[in-house]
Design a protein around this motif. Structure first.
Motif, PDB file in Angstrom:
ATOM      1  N   PHE A  31       0.824  -1.208   0.000  1.00 33.53           N
ATOM      2  CA  PHE A  31       0.000   0.000   0.000  1.00 33.53           C
ATOM      3  C   PHE A  31       0.855   1.253   0.000  1.00 33.53           C
ATOM      4  O   PHE A  31       0.412   2.316  -0.420  1.00 33.53           O
ATOM      5  N   ASP A  32       2.101   1.119   0.473  1.00 34.00           N
ATOM      6  CA  ASP A  32       3.015   2.259   0.527  1.00 34.00           C
ATOM      7  C   ASP A  32       3.974   2.269  -0.666  1.00 34.00           C
ATOM      8  O   ASP A  32       4.900   3.064  -0.711  1.00 34.00           O
ATOM      9  N   GLY A  33       3.804   1.360  -1.618  1.00 32.67           N
ATOM     10  CA  GLY A  33       4.622   1.367  -2.825  1.00 32.67           C
ATOM     11  C   GLY A  33       5.909   0.578  -2.716  1.00 32.67           C
ATOM     12  O   GLY A  33       6.865   0.859  -3.435  1.00 32.67           O
ATOM     13  N   PHE A  34       5.986  -0.412  -1.853  1.00 33.72           N
ATOM     14  CA  PHE A  34       7.180  -1.239  -1.666  1.00 33.72           C
ATOM     15  C   PHE A  34       8.413  -0.402  -1.408  1.00 33.72           C
ATOM     16  O   PHE A  34       9.492  -0.651  -1.938  1.00 33.72           O
ATOM     17  N   ASN A  35       8.281   0.636  -0.576  1.00 32.63           N
ATOM     18  CA  ASN A  35       9.402   1.508  -0.239  1.00 32.63           C
ATOM     19  C   ASN A  35       9.974   1.180   1.130  1.00 32.63           C
ATOM     20  O   ASN A  35      10.393   2.055   1.866  1.00 32.63           O
ATOM     21  N   GLY A  36       9.972  -0.085   1.492  1.00 28.72           N
ATOM     22  CA  GLY A  36      10.480  -0.469   2.803  1.00 28.72           C
ATOM     23  C   GLY A  36       9.399  -0.370   3.851  1.00 28.72           C
ATOM     24  O   GLY A  36       8.214  -0.559   3.567  1.00 28.72           O
ATOM     25  N   PHE A  37       9.804  -0.074   5.082  1.00 31.49           N
ATOM     26  CA  PHE A  37       8.851   0.011   6.182  1.00 31.49           C
ATOM     27  C   PHE A  37       7.778   1.038   5.849  1.00 31.49           C
ATOM     28  O   PHE A  37       8.093   2.137   5.389  1.00 31.49           O
ATOM     29  N   PRO A  38       6.507   0.707   6.028  1.00 32.91           N
ATOM     30  CA  PRO A  38       5.428   1.642   5.650  1.00 32.91           C
ATOM     31  C   PRO A  38       5.589   3.007   6.318  1.00 32.91           C
ATOM     32  O   PRO A  38       5.670   3.112   7.541  1.00 32.91           O
ATOM     33  N   SER A  39       5.635   4.046   5.505  1.00 32.72           N
ATOM     34  CA  SER A  39       5.885   5.391   6.017  1.00 32.72           C
ATOM     35  C   SER A  39       4.738   5.899   6.885  1.00 32.72           C
ATOM     36  O   SER A  39       4.947   6.740   7.752  1.00 32.72           O
ATOM     37  N   TYR A  40       3.528   5.396   6.666  1.00 33.57           N
ATOM     38  CA  TYR A  40       2.401   5.854   7.473  1.00 33.57           C
ATOM     39  C   TYR A  40       2.456   5.301   8.901  1.00 33.57           C
ATOM     40  O   TYR A  40       1.700   5.733   9.754  1.00 33.57           O
ATOM     41  N   ALA A 101      -1.178 -16.205 -15.348  1.00 37.97           N
ATOM     42  CA  ALA A 101      -1.087 -14.822 -14.876  1.00 37.97           C
ATOM     43  C   ALA A 101       0.241 -14.189 -15.291  1.00 37.97           C
ATOM     44  O   ALA A 101       0.274 -13.014 -15.683  1.00 37.97           O
ATOM     45  N   ALA A 102       1.329 -14.947 -15.243  1.00 36.55           N
ATOM     46  CA  ALA A 102       2.636 -14.413 -15.649  1.00 36.55           C
ATOM     47  C   ALA A 102       2.658 -14.098 -17.144  1.00 36.55           C
ATOM     48  O   ALA A 102       3.203 -13.066 -17.560  1.00 36.55           O
ATOM     49  N   VAL A 103       2.073 -14.952 -17.968  1.00 33.59           N
ATOM     50  CA  VAL A 103       2.044 -14.709 -19.419  1.00 33.59           C
ATOM     51  C   VAL A 103       1.197 -13.477 -19.729  1.00 33.59           C
ATOM     52  O   VAL A 103       1.603 -12.608 -20.513  1.00 33.59           O
ATOM     53  N   ILE A 104       0.035 -13.376 -19.107  1.00 34.51           N
ATOM     54  CA  ILE A 104      -0.831 -12.209 -19.341  1.00 34.51           C
ATOM     55  C   ILE A 104      -0.145 -10.925 -18.885  1.00 34.51           C
ATOM     56  O   ILE A 104      -0.186  -9.909 -19.583  1.00 34.51           O
ATOM     57  N   ALA A 105       0.512 -10.964 -17.726  1.00 28.35           N
ATOM     58  CA  ALA A 105       1.216  -9.778 -17.232  1.00 28.35           C
ATOM     59  C   ALA A 105       2.358  -9.392 -18.161  1.00 28.35           C
ATOM     60  O   ALA A 105       2.594  -8.202 -18.399  1.00 28.35           O
ATOM     61  N   THR A 106       3.063 -10.375 -18.689  1.00 31.91           N
ATOM     62  CA  THR A 106       4.170 -10.086 -19.602  1.00 31.91           C
ATOM     63  C   THR A 106       3.676  -9.412 -20.874  1.00 31.91           C
ATOM     64  O   THR A 106       4.318  -8.510 -21.408  1.00 31.91           O
ATOM     65  N   LEU A 107       2.521  -9.836 -21.356  1.00 34.12           N
ATOM     66  CA  LEU A 107       1.970  -9.250 -22.576  1.00 34.12           C
ATOM     67  C   LEU A 107       1.326  -7.889 -22.349  1.00 34.12           C
ATOM     68  O   LEU A 107       1.269  -7.069 -23.257  1.00 34.12           O
ATOM     69  N   ALA A 108       0.836  -7.629 -21.131  1.00 27.20           N
ATOM     70  CA  ALA A 108       0.019  -6.443 -20.904  1.00 27.20           C
ATOM     71  C   ALA A 108       0.712  -5.315 -20.138  1.00 27.20           C
ATOM     72  O   ALA A 108       0.288  -4.172 -20.242  1.00 27.20           O
ATOM     73  N   LEU A 109       1.742  -5.608 -19.375  1.00 28.68           N
ATOM     74  CA  LEU A 109       2.303  -4.597 -18.480  1.00 28.68           C
ATOM     75  C   LEU A 109       3.755  -4.282 -18.820  1.00 28.68           C
ATOM     76  O   LEU A 109       4.486  -5.125 -19.341  1.00 28.68           O
ATOM     77  N   TYR A 110       4.170  -3.078 -18.445  1.00 27.69           N
ATOM     78  CA  TYR A 110       5.537  -2.631 -18.667  1.00 27.69           C
ATOM     79  C   TYR A 110       6.005  -1.849 -17.452  1.00 27.69           C
ATOM     80  O   TYR A 110       5.214  -1.351 -16.653  1.00 27.69           O
ATOM     81  N   GLY A 111       7.302  -1.683 -17.317  1.00 30.59           N
ATOM     82  CA  GLY A 111       7.869  -0.825 -16.276  1.00 30.59           C
ATOM     83  C   GLY A 111       7.632  -1.347 -14.876  1.00 30.59           C
ATOM     84  O   GLY A 111       7.685  -2.542 -14.598  1.00 30.59           O
ATOM     85  N   PHE A 112       7.352  -0.417 -13.965  1.00 27.15           N
ATOM     86  CA  PHE A 112       7.182  -0.766 -12.560  1.00 27.15           C
ATOM     87  C   PHE A 112       5.919  -1.589 -12.309  1.00 27.15           C
ATOM     88  O   PHE A 112       5.887  -2.392 -11.379  1.00 27.15           O
ATOM     89  N   ASP A 113       4.888  -1.402 -13.119  1.00 26.08           N
ATOM     90  CA  ASP A 113       3.691  -2.232 -12.958  1.00 26.08           C
ATOM     91  C   ASP A 113       4.041  -3.704 -13.154  1.00 26.08           C
ATOM     92  O   ASP A 113       3.587  -4.566 -12.409  1.00 26.08           O
ATOM     93  N   TYR A 114       4.861  -3.978 -14.164  1.00 26.00           N
ATOM     94  CA  TYR A 114       5.292  -5.350 -14.413  1.00 26.00           C
ATOM     95  C   TYR A 114       6.140  -5.865 -13.249  1.00 26.00           C
ATOM     96  O   TYR A 114       5.996  -7.012 -12.823  1.00 26.00           O
ATOM     97  N   LEU A 115       6.992  -5.019 -12.705  1.00 26.48           N
ATOM     98  CA  LEU A 115       7.821  -5.408 -11.569  1.00 26.48           C
ATOM     99  C   LEU A 115       6.960  -5.767 -10.358  1.00 26.48           C
ATOM    100  O   LEU A 115       7.209  -6.770  -9.681  1.00 26.48           O
ATOM    101  N   TYR A 116       5.935  -4.982 -10.086  1.00 26.84           N
ATOM    102  CA  TYR A 116       5.037  -5.275  -8.971  1.00 26.84           C
ATOM    103  C   TYR A 116       4.317  -6.610  -9.172  1.00 26.84           C
ATOM    104  O   TYR A 116       4.179  -7.405  -8.240  1.00 26.84           O
TER     105      TYR A 116
END
Length: 148
Positions: A31-40, A101-116
């Protein structure tokens, strides 16, 4: 019959003790963007560094993976051929869903969305297996109860 290498039944409890807190921690980090310990959850002056962020990400991923491994690869209280067959069917179903799910994500997503999505894909196979296996075992238990 071939011997299946499974962990002893008490590892299932250890797995749940690892899986639940680290998956909740991972969800809070997501929810915090995978930036380590949640900042909130941190006070205003405290800012975590990159080493702490990497450590938090590592703890969450390893905790979820090891916890799921302990849960899914531990024996049941009563381990027989039917349970082994259910385990195999659940593993195959989880593998099919994960690969799709991995095949669909590979075909549909790029950048950080794909990394997530790939981070989620890393832990989704054992989690899917766990969910499918528990559903099949619950259905078996209900069928057995109706027969009695």
């Amino acid at each position: 019959m071939n011997k299946i290498l499974l962990l002893p039944y008490p590892f299932k409890k250890i797995g749940w003790a690892l899986f639940i807190p680290t998956s909740l921690f991972g969800l809070m980090m997501a929810f915090d963007g995978f930036n380590g310990f949640p900042s909130y959850l941190l006070p205003g002056e405290m800012i975590a560094g990159s080493a702490a962020d990497a450590a938090c990400n590592t703890i969450a991923i390893i905790g979820v993976l090891v916890g799921a491994l302990f849960i899914t690869c531990s024996r049941e209280r009563i381990e027989d051929e039917l349970i082994a067959r259910i385990r195999l069917n659940a593993l195959l179903a989880a593998l099919y869903v994960n690969i799709a799910a991995a095949v669909i994500a590979t075909l549909a997503l790029y950048g950080f969305d794909y990394l997530y999505v790939m981070v989620v894909n890393l832990v989704s196979l054992p989690i899917l297996f766990l969910v499918i296996e528990r559903m099949m075992l619950r259905r078996l238990g209900k069928e057995a109860a109706h027969e009695e």
